[in-house]
Design a protein around this motif. Structure first.
Motif, PDB file in Angstrom:
ATOM      1  N   ILE A  78       0.877  -1.064  -0.002  1.00 61.37           N
ATOM      2  CA  ILE A  78      -0.041  -0.081   0.047  1.00 61.37           C
ATOM      3  C   ILE A  78       0.906   1.081  -0.193  1.00 61.37           C
ATOM      4  O   ILE A  78       1.921   1.080   0.785  1.00 61.37           O
ATOM      5  CB  ILE A  78      -0.905   0.181   1.290  1.00 61.37           C
ATOM      6  N   ILE A 103      -3.250   0.275  -3.750  1.00 60.04           N
ATOM      7  CA  ILE A 103      -3.183  -1.066  -2.829  1.00 60.04           C
ATOM      8  C   ILE A 103      -2.883  -2.321  -3.778  1.00 60.04           C
ATOM      9  O   ILE A 103      -3.609  -2.501  -4.699  1.00 60.04           O
ATOM     10  CB  ILE A 103      -4.551  -1.137  -2.156  1.00 60.04           C
ATOM     11  N   PRO A 105      -2.650  -6.110  -2.892  1.00 64.44           N
ATOM     12  CA  PRO A 105      -2.796  -6.937  -1.691  1.00 64.44           C
ATOM     13  C   PRO A 105      -1.810  -8.070  -1.868  1.00 64.44           C
ATOM     14  O   PRO A 105      -1.362  -8.736  -0.756  1.00 64.44           O
ATOM     15  CB  PRO A 105      -4.118  -7.205  -1.905  1.00 64.44           C
ATOM     16  N   VAL A 470     -13.104  -7.492  -1.592  1.00 67.17           N
ATOM     17  CA  VAL A 470     -12.134  -6.645  -1.091  1.00 67.17           C
ATOM     18  C   VAL A 470     -13.034  -5.460  -0.310  1.00 67.17           C
ATOM     19  O   VAL A 470     -13.878  -4.853  -0.994  1.00 67.17           O
ATOM     20  CB  VAL A 470     -11.106  -6.261  -2.113  1.00 67.17           C
ATOM     21  N   LYS A 471     -12.718  -4.932   0.925  1.00 66.89           N
ATOM     22  CA  LYS A 471     -13.184  -3.840   1.413  1.00 66.89           C
ATOM     23  C   LYS A 471     -11.977  -2.757   1.988  1.00 66.89           C
ATOM     24  O   LYS A 471     -11.153  -3.547   2.795  1.00 66.89           O
ATOM     25  CB  LYS A 471     -14.211  -4.287   2.563  1.00 66.89           C
ATOM     26  N   VAL A 472     -12.262  -1.691   1.729  1.00 67.24           N
ATOM     27  CA  VAL A 472     -11.173  -0.782   2.516  1.00 67.24           C
ATOM     28  C   VAL A 472     -11.812   0.066   3.700  1.00 67.24           C
ATOM     29  O   VAL A 472     -12.818   0.646   3.208  1.00 67.24           O
ATOM     30  CB  VAL A 472     -10.423   0.222   1.455  1.00 67.24           C
ATOM     31  N   CYS A 474     -11.511   2.883   6.677  1.00 67.75           N
ATOM     32  CA  CYS A 474     -10.741   3.949   7.266  1.00 67.75           C
ATOM     33  C   CYS A 474     -11.094   4.635   8.536  1.00 67.75           C
ATOM     34  O   CYS A 474     -12.097   4.332   9.005  1.00 67.75           O
ATOM     35  CB  CYS A 474     -10.418   5.083   6.244  1.00 67.75           C
ATOM     36  N   HIS A 483     -13.247   3.857  -5.946  1.00 65.49           N
ATOM     37  CA  HIS A 483     -12.255   3.024  -6.346  1.00 65.49           C
ATOM     38  C   HIS A 483     -12.120   3.104  -7.882  1.00 65.49           C
ATOM     39  O   HIS A 483     -12.999   3.350  -8.304  1.00 65.49           O
ATOM     40  CB  HIS A 483     -12.890   1.664  -5.987  1.00 65.49           C
ATOM     41  N   GLN A 525      -7.314   0.198   6.403  1.00 67.94           N
ATOM     42  CA  GLN A 525      -7.054  -1.173   6.591  1.00 67.94           C
ATOM     43  C   GLN A 525      -7.929  -1.830   5.288  1.00 67.94           C
ATOM     44  O   GLN A 525      -9.057  -1.348   4.937  1.00 67.94           O
ATOM     45  CB  GLN A 525      -8.095  -1.815   7.781  1.00 67.94           C
ATOM     46  N   CYS A 526      -7.170  -2.624   4.667  1.00 68.81           N
ATOM     47  CA  CYS A 526      -7.743  -3.254   3.482  1.00 68.81           C
ATOM     48  C   CYS A 526      -7.923  -4.879   3.802  1.00 68.81           C
ATOM     49  O   CYS A 526      -6.681  -5.322   4.070  1.00 68.81           O
ATOM     50  CB  CYS A 526      -6.657  -3.219   2.100  1.00 68.81           C
TER      51      CYS A 526
END
Length: 842
Positions: A78, A103, A105, A470-472, A474, A483, A525-526
């Motif tokens: 990231i 990002i 991953p 996938v979820k980001v 914050c 996105h 946080q991803c």
């Protein structure tokens, strides 16, 4: 490297745009070099270790570095546009730096780095915040003697499960802190195979289904299972004549039974198609071909199309050997690509998987059949209808893409057209499923066959997951706004990747919604929930904590140009189907000028408006913004929509490192290599120890102005590499590198460099080996002899500092940006208004 008196003039075939009007006074000697910062950073991190705690400058994405995970994820996973988060939206808007993160991953780590730890929490699963559902991580705190933990994102306190409880020490850390990777590592994998709530969900049944599986449509959650592959071959006349079908069959055979680590747990199926679909039963002693002629309601004729390639090796080898000859006399010029994808979907429904297609003809029959007549592209450029070239010509392709995405089926394509293929339609399936597209126009087995085989090797051997969500998330004061990348978006906050690989990256844009305390960190946080190739269900967690500041100068001090450029690029590609390319180019220039203006007004001392002030972190921003406008999707010169759409797909999925090298290709002067460079030598590390290492040479600026006619140069943009040979190159140089002493004797169709006993040959082969290790696959090689070979046109276009690609030179573009800034300073207003850049020479 500085230009000599005999530097090469730009060739006449490079069409560009000249600067109009009075040029602002810019000293050419002071024009920032895009390559200096890259080379300085690369050399710093060759012997230095990067520690990931907040408050340090991260290495550039183009540098090779070793990172030590101290609770923050490595920049390989990231990167953020500034490592100092502005504390209010006002500070953020004053800086004009987009608050964004890129990002990746599943990014690959250096062999010297610790692998990502895998943590199995059993049936209870990883501890999560009961309010925002964030996962436990090193930045959480403990309260009530360890009975509760406080979420770093939303500050909610959650009870610790009994099985996970541990007492605290005097520092309020758990006594088992060092034994728990999830509490001290920024990047971890949670194994959740036994937790049914984490399993992938089957899509709800459709009223009318365009494909049918033998086992029917399963419902509910699906138990994790290993990744299965379907390899589908276009057997139309075009594929046979070009040699593409033969090369594809050879490549697959080599991948399955050569020296490639094909996943031991994966099964394979083989499909061929032209006007109809041919499935093959590989489980019987005699391989049966099962023909499906109904292309509108495709069905799977048998459940035995999948087999273990190691057990049924003779049957698979015989089939692959017979396919090219079996269809050698095929008169069919049609291809049912859309129906072939749905046929593969019928085979993978209820479990997910990966479809790999080898296609060389326009999809003219079956689902999503496309008209034979291509659009009149030349009449659409620079009009409002231009954007239709970057969208599917049939809505069916969007439906196919969504069907694959919700079933967890990734679709990758090897495309080898000899004429119009409509990649704007077919590539959307790969884009929406996280698959990859490989482009081999006018396929030549000698030139492209080996490269295609290596691309296929990379496709099956790299780190990847499927059935991926996938979820980001914050922390308080930040909000995910948008996105951009190659995925399907199932909701405003969740991304669906049917296939997510080590080479895939996406960006998120953030908003500062509330004032953030400068005494705390800002957190991202991803979480990527995925199934591994061998059938394990896991959550890849990527955590980041950044400092929060209230001064614009601090935001600029720790800004990250790589992340900003990557965000601009992916945002621009995502907008190609909605906006004219002219408007996108203008908007990019506005954004570039706005960042320079933000620094000038917020950080620089009062100076005359005629002086151009450039922030240190963005010294090369104008060069990279111009390079982005010179890419094939955005360049002002006419480029076929097939080529544009292929490159749109590539940029949407590129990692930061790949994209930076793609925008500003690496140019090396091979005739100037030092005697010790690119050869094994002892170096002293940061800790004083010595080790043997091969140090790479420094690159030079992308312009003819810095080149010499007696030189030999290598340029590499991640898509291809070109050896440019000057007309005055010495016979000794030619002999050392190519094995001939006359430029006219060099084979212009050379696609691999000969291995010779000379030092120069060893150096160049070491450089090529290093780059292969970096990107994990081969790229095509071309020879461009000065004023002799057609490849010199592509070489010229890759020299992005020159006046070419229908755009300005770097020097003129910097003058244009300066002019826009001066106009706003002197006349007021903002960029993009009536008197702004819309009236510029663009």
């Amino acid at each position: 490297m500085y230009p000599h008196s005999n530097h090469i003039p730009q060739p006449p075939h490079s069409a560009g745009l000249d600067y109009k009007g009075l040029r602002p006074r810019i000293d050419p000697a002071q024009v920032p070099s895009p390559i200096d910062a890259i080379e300085n950073d690369r050399q710093i991190w060759e012997t230095k270790v990067y520690t990931t705690l907040p408050g340090t400058h991260a290495p550039l994405s183009t540098s090779d570095f070793v990172a030590v995970d101290q609770g923050n994820s490595s920049p390989k996973f990231i990167r953020v546009s500034t490592w100092n988060m502005p504390n209010t939206s006002r500070v953020a808007s004053d800086c004009h730096i987009p608050i964004a993160a890129i990002i990746q991953p599943f990014a690959e780590l250096d062999p010297r780095e610790e692998p990502v730890p895998v943590i199995d929490m059993g049936t209870i699963g990883p501890p999560r915040c009961s309010k925002c559902r964030a996962y436990i991580n090193p930045w959480c705190t403990w309260t009530s003697g360890g009975v509760r933990w406080k979420c770093n994102l939303c500050s909610h306190e959650t009870e610790v499960p009994t099985d996970y409880f541990c007492n605290l020490d005097s520092n309020m850390l758990r006594l088992d802190h060092l034994e728990r990777p999830e509490l001290n590592k920024g990047t971890v994998d949670f194994d959740v195979t036994t937790c049914e709530e984490y399993w992938a969900q089957n899509p709800p049944p459709h009223i009318v289904s365009p494909y049918f599986s033998v086992e029917g449509q399963p419902e509910g959650s699906r138990p994790p299972a290993p990744l299965d592959y379907i390899f589908a071959f276009d057997v139309s006349n075009e594929a046979v004549i070009s040699g593409f079908l033969q090369s594809a069959c050879n490549a697959l055979q080599n991948i399955l039974y050569g020296n490639v680590d094909f996943p031991a747990s994966s099964r394979v199926a083989i499909v061929t198609y032209d006007r109809v679909l041919h499935f093959y039963d590989l489980t019987s002693d005699i391989t049966q071909m099962l023909v499906v002629a109904d292309l509108d309601e495709v069905f799977l004729p048998t459940r035995t199309i999948f087999t273990d390639p190691s057990i049924r090796r003779p049957a698979i080898e015989n089939l692959l050997a017979s396919i090219p000859s079996q269809f050698a006399d095929s008169p069919s010029t049609d291809s049912c690509l859309g129906s072939a994808i749905r046929g593969a979907l019928a085979g993978l429904a209820g479990r997910g998987g990966h479809v790999v297609l080898f296609q060389s003809a326009l999809a003219t029959v079956g689902a999503g059949a496309l008209p034979l007549t291509p659009p009149l592209e030349s009449s659409l450029y620079d009009t409002d209808k231009e954007k239709t070239l970057h969208a599917p010509r049939s809505e069916t392709w969007i439906s196919i893409a969504e069907e694959c995405a919700e079933e967890g089926v990734g679709v990758s394509m090897f495309l080898a057209p000899s004429k119009y293929m409509d990649t704007g339609s077919v590539c959307i399936v790969s884009t929406r499923t996280g698959g990859e597209v490989f482009w081999h126009p006018r396929f030549s087995p000698e030139r492209d066959g080996f490269v295609m085989q290596d691309q296929l090797r990379r496709l099956v051997s790299r780190m990847q997951g499927f059935n991926c969500m996938v979820k980001v998330r914050c922390s308080y004061g930040l909000q995910v706004k948008e996105h951009y990348g190659a995925f399907s978006q199932s909701s405003p906050t969740e991304l669906t990747f049917a296939q997510l690989s080590a080479d895939n990256a996406f960006t998120v844009e953030l908003d500062v919604t509330r004032t953030i305390s400068t005494r705390a960190y800002a957190y991202l946080q991803c979480a990527a929930l995925y199934t591994t190739v061998d059938g394990r269900r896991r959550v890849r967690l990527v955590n980041l904590a950044t400092n929060v500041v209230e001064l614009a100068g601090s935001v600029f001090q720790y800004a990250d140009m790589d992340a900003v450029i990557c965000h601009f690029a992916k945002e621009a590609m995502a907008g190609m189907a909605q906006h004219r390319t002219l408007l996108i180019r203008e908007e990019l220039t506005e954004k570039c000028a706005a960042i320079h203006l933000g620094y000038r007004t917020q950080c620089a001392a009062a100076t005359r408006s005629t002086q151009l002030i450039i922030p240190e972190a963005f010294r090369a921003l104008a060069a990279f913004t111009l390079a982005l406008q010179k890419t094939k999707p955005l360049k002002a010169r006419q480029v076929s929509s097939d080529v544009r759409n292929y490159h749109i797909h590539r940029i949407l999925s590129m990692s930061a490192r790949t994209l930076m090298h793609y925008l500003y290709p690496r140019l090396l002067a091979l005739h100037d290599l030092d005697d010790t460079i690119a050869l094994p030598q002892m170096v002293t590390n940061e800790d004083g120890t010595q080790s043997e290492r091969i140090l790479m040479p420094s690159c030079m600026r992308d312009s003819y102005y810095f080149m010499e006619a007696h030189g030999i140069y290598l340029i590499d943009n991640e898509e291809c590499m070109i050896f440019w040979v000057g007309a005055s190159a010495s016979p000794q140089l030619l002999n050392d590198l190519f094995g001939v002493d006359d430029i006219n004797l060099i084979d212009s169709h050379l696609h691999t460099l000969p291995i010779l006993p000379s030092r120069l040959s060893k150096q160049v082969h070491n450089i090529l080996a290093h780059r292969f290790a970096e990107r994990g696959r081969l790229v095509k090689m071309y020879i461009a002899r000065q004023n002799l070979d057609a490849a010199e046109i592509e070489f010229s276009d890759m020299l992005v500092e020159d006046q070419n690609n229908g755009a300005m030179s770097y020097f003129n573009y910097l003058a244009l940006v300066h002019k826009q800034i001066s106009s706003v300073l002197n006349n007021g207003g903002t960029f993009g208004g009536g008197g702004g850049i819309r009236g510029s020479p663009w």
